[in-house]
Design an enzyme around this catalytic site. Structure first.
Site, PDB file in Angstrom:
ATOM      1  N   HIS A  31       1.110 -13.881 -17.667  1.00 49.49           N
ATOM      2  CA  HIS A  31       1.538 -12.483 -17.775  1.00 49.49           C
ATOM      3  C   HIS A  31       3.057 -12.485 -17.996  1.00 49.49           C
ATOM      4  O   HIS A  31       3.852 -12.225 -17.094  1.00 49.49           O
ATOM      5  CB  HIS A  31       1.174 -11.719 -16.505  1.00 49.49           C
ATOM      6  CG  HIS A  31       1.556 -10.274 -16.538  1.00 49.49           C
ATOM      7  ND1 HIS A  31       0.979  -9.373 -17.400  1.00 49.49           N
ATOM      8  CD2 HIS A  31       2.469  -9.566 -15.820  1.00 49.49           C
ATOM      9  CE1 HIS A  31       1.512  -8.185 -17.202  1.00 49.49           C
ATOM     10  NE2 HIS A  31       2.426  -8.277 -16.257  1.00 49.49           N
ATOM     11  N   VAL A  76      -1.719  -8.753  -8.212  1.00 52.34           N
ATOM     12  CA  VAL A  76      -1.025  -7.868  -9.148  1.00 52.34           C
ATOM     13  C   VAL A  76       0.477  -8.115  -9.120  1.00 52.34           C
ATOM     14  O   VAL A  76       1.148  -8.044 -10.149  1.00 52.34           O
ATOM     15  CB  VAL A  76      -1.327  -6.393  -8.812  1.00 52.34           C
ATOM     16  CG1 VAL A  76      -0.624  -5.446  -9.782  1.00 52.34           C
ATOM     17  CG2 VAL A  76      -2.833  -6.144  -8.810  1.00 52.34           C
ATOM     18  N   GLY A  77       1.025  -8.422  -7.947  1.00 52.88           N
ATOM     19  CA  GLY A  77       2.466  -8.625  -7.806  1.00 52.88           C
ATOM     20  C   GLY A  77       2.967  -9.772  -8.667  1.00 52.88           C
ATOM     21  O   GLY A  77       2.366 -10.848  -8.701  1.00 52.88           O
ATOM     22  N   ASN A  78       4.057  -9.552  -9.359  1.00 52.89           N
ATOM     23  CA  ASN A  78       4.570 -10.538 -10.318  1.00 52.89           C
ATOM     24  C   ASN A  78       5.504 -11.553  -9.684  1.00 52.89           C
ATOM     25  O   ASN A  78       6.142 -11.259  -8.675  1.00 52.89           O
ATOM     26  CB  ASN A  78       5.284  -9.799 -11.456  1.00 52.89           C
ATOM     27  CG  ASN A  78       4.296  -9.103 -12.363  1.00 52.89           C
ATOM     28  OD1 ASN A  78       3.355  -9.706 -12.833  1.00 52.89           O
ATOM     29  ND2 ASN A  78       4.520  -7.817 -12.608  1.00 52.89           N
ATOM     30  N   ASN A  98       8.748 -14.334  -3.993  1.00 50.29           N
ATOM     31  CA  ASN A  98       7.395 -13.792  -3.932  1.00 50.29           C
ATOM     32  C   ASN A  98       6.362 -14.863  -3.619  1.00 50.29           C
ATOM     33  O   ASN A  98       5.325 -14.575  -3.010  1.00 50.29           O
ATOM     34  CB  ASN A  98       7.057 -13.071  -5.237  1.00 50.29           C
ATOM     35  CG  ASN A  98       7.737 -11.722  -5.329  1.00 50.29           C
ATOM     36  OD1 ASN A  98       8.012 -11.093  -4.312  1.00 50.29           O
ATOM     37  ND2 ASN A  98       8.033 -11.269  -6.533  1.00 50.29           N
ATOM     38  N   THR A 125       4.016   2.871  -5.452  1.00 53.01           N
ATOM     39  CA  THR A 125       3.527   3.868  -6.411  1.00 53.01           C
ATOM     40  C   THR A 125       2.219   3.454  -7.070  1.00 53.01           C
ATOM     41  O   THR A 125       1.384   4.305  -7.371  1.00 53.01           O
ATOM     42  CB  THR A 125       4.588   4.139  -7.493  1.00 53.01           C
ATOM     43  OG1 THR A 125       5.011   2.888  -8.072  1.00 53.01           O
ATOM     44  CG2 THR A 125       5.796   4.839  -6.911  1.00 53.01           C
ATOM     45  N   ILE A 126       2.024   2.155  -7.329  1.00 51.28           N
ATOM     46  CA  ILE A 126       0.750   1.716  -7.905  1.00 51.28           C
ATOM     47  C   ILE A 126      -0.382   2.029  -6.935  1.00 51.28           C
ATOM     48  O   ILE A 126      -1.406   2.611  -7.307  1.00 51.28           O
ATOM     49  CB  ILE A 126       0.787   0.217  -8.240  1.00 51.28           C
ATOM     50  CG1 ILE A 126       1.798  -0.063  -9.353  1.00 51.28           C
ATOM     51  CG2 ILE A 126      -0.599  -0.273  -8.662  1.00 51.28           C
ATOM     52  CD1 ILE A 126       2.022  -1.540  -9.632  1.00 51.28           C
ATOM     53  N   GLN A 174       0.289 -14.767   2.752  1.00 53.19           N
ATOM     54  CA  GLN A 174      -0.894 -13.917   2.652  1.00 53.19           C
ATOM     55  C   GLN A 174      -2.146 -14.749   2.400  1.00 53.19           C
ATOM     56  O   GLN A 174      -3.232 -14.402   2.874  1.00 53.19           O
ATOM     57  CB  GLN A 174      -0.690 -12.862   1.565  1.00 53.19           C
ATOM     58  CG  GLN A 174       0.362 -11.831   1.953  1.00 53.19           C
ATOM     59  CD  GLN A 174       0.507 -10.696   0.962  1.00 53.19           C
ATOM     60  OE1 GLN A 174      -0.162 -10.667  -0.067  1.00 53.19           O
ATOM     61  NE2 GLN A 174       1.393  -9.756   1.261  1.00 53.19           N
ATOM     62  N   ALA A 207       0.797  -1.226   0.000  1.00 51.97           N
ATOM     63  CA  ALA A 207       0.000   0.000   0.000  1.00 51.97           C
ATOM     64  C   ALA A 207       0.828   1.273   0.000  1.00 51.97           C
ATOM     65  O   ALA A 207       0.298   2.357  -0.249  1.00 51.97           O
ATOM     66  CB  ALA A 207      -0.951  -0.002   1.197  1.00 51.97           C
TER      67      ALA A 207
END
Length: 435
Positions: free
Chosen positions: A274, A216-218, A192, A102-103, A199, A99
């Protein structure tokens, strides 16, 4: 101006330094050199617009405000006495990881303004950061506080997902470690993947049992799969990986080539991962209700240049802008939420990275793979069956499927499926914007 008299509640408690008041107890104990805690008598008051109430003593054992809340959002809003809020819907809780990034800095203000969930939908934002980013997280909360969004009823910040994800009805998981110099894709999957496994467990433990999750995190497809595998109580259909930015880029390129505005472009699907194996589908796409191949009669451009433009758009943007696409990513997250809460227009569809079990396309099961979806606007979706496949499309869909199967094998230790075996395809398929 009316002034409230503050009377003591006669409830004595230990108060930690205010700049650490949102940290979990575990993290408080782990930090060194903290200022000494002080013992004070709690003061409380309740505020509502156009009304100052006489302070009331809080009964022993009652909790006046949550320790994680921020600033003005710690005060109780009396929605029943606010005329303008009587027609509002029940407040929903949205948790966002990463949070302080920048996104999120672009996304949070869109959420708070009402452009995402509607002008009558009050929201609570629960922001997850890290110890390193905590001061930045406080700054984000301060900006939200100063923006005076009437629909934003609560803001809380923290670094423990088991606290921040509590009662979340939407979880937008943006936080992830970026790929650094010399880092292999397998390394990034492991680093990740561990974040998203934890999470997922936190969501399972404390979030709403029907929480909708957008990763969203790659690498977002496999991160979403890992997250999905760790909360057994949450339906697999509730997990999505973000594909909307790729879809938006594909629509832009088709509109530019056809010389039309982008709102004329529909039925665009991004198939697969992606990564550079993603498949922008021009076979089923339409421009003004007409198949793209009948409008853009340049097969070579569609098969080669169009696909490469979509895949490499993020890298070109970095070359021009010097940074990755934060603002357009935030917009695409909004665009990804919208079709889940708004009925899909007749004949159209939208792509999303979703669970492949039971898919009608012959794609391997137990993956998160981007496929075309339709929704009734209730947060659920169904896969589109009336799509056309040709040899060009099938071959490339298969390539992306094989890559995701390899990523799954490489993260088996994080999904409870045994020992990881990393046999990722040769070559670097990560999108330029991920590096």
């Amino acid at each position: 101006m009316a002034v409230a008299e503050l009377s003591p509640c006669y409830q004595t408690q230990i108060v930690k330094p205010p700049h650490l008041s949102w940290l979990s107890n575990n993290h408080k104990l782990n930090l060194l050199g903290l200022p000494k805690a002080s013992r004070i008598t709690e003061i409380c008051c309740s505020l509502a617009p156009n009304q100052v109430q006489t302070p009331v003593a809080v009964p022993t054992g009652a909790q006046s405000i949550k320790p994680e809340c921020y600033g003005v959002f710690c005060w109780t809003y009396d929605l029943k006495k606010e005329e303008e809020t009587r027609s509002w819907k029940k407040m929903i809780t949205i948790a966002i990881s990463g949070a302080a990034g920048t996104i999120s800095n672009h996304l949070l203000f869109k959420l708070a303004s009402g452009v995402v969930f509607g002008p009558d939908q009050p929201i609570a934002l629960k922001l997850l950061g890290s110890e390193k980013s905590f001061h930045a997280l406080e700054g984000v909360a301060m900006e939200l506080e100063d923006s005076l969004y009437p629909l934003l009823r609560e803001v809380s910040i923290g670094i423990d997902p088991y606290e921040v994800f509590e009662d979340a009805e939407w979880a937008l998981l943006i936080g992830a470690k970026p790929r650094g110099p010399g880092m292999e894709r397998a390394d990034l999957l492991d680093i990740n993947g561990k974040i998203y496994a934890e999470q997922g467990k936190a969501l399972n433990a404390v979030a709403s049992p029907n929480v909708k999750v957008i990763v969203v995190g790659n690498p977002c497809n496999t991160n979403a799969l890992i997250c999905l595998k760790n909360p057994p109580n949450i339906p697999a259909k509730n997990f999505h990986s973000l594909t909307r930015l790729d879809e938006n880029r594909a629509k832009c390129q088709l509109a530019l080539k056809a010389g039309v505005f982008y709102d004329k472009v529909s039925n665009v699907t991004i198939w697969g991962n992606h990564s550079t194996t993603q498949v922008p589908d021009f076979v089923n796409a339409q421009i003004g209700g007409v198949p793209v191949k009948e409008v853009i009669k340049a097969q070579k451009w569609l098969e080669e240049e169009f696909t490469e433009k979509v895949r490499k758009r993020g890298g070109v943007l970095i070359q021009k802008w010097g940074r990755s696409s934060a603002a357009s990513t935030a917009v695409s997250i909004v665009d990804a939420i919208n079709p889940l809460i708004t009925p899909t227009p007749p004949g159209d569809w939208f792509p999303s990275g979703v669970y492949t079990n039971g898919n009608p396309y012959g794609i391997a099961e137990d993956l998160i793979y981007s496929m075309p979806c339709r929704s009734k606007g209730d947060g659920d979706y169904e896969l589109v069956k009336d799509v056309i496949f040709d040899d060009y499309l099938r071959k490339r869909i298969k390539t992306s499927e094989e890559e995701l199967l390899a990523e799954k094998r490489c993260t088996a230790h994080l999904t409870g499926e045994g020992i990881a075996v990393c046999d990722l395809p040769a070559g670097d398929t990560m999108l330029p914007g991920e590096m």
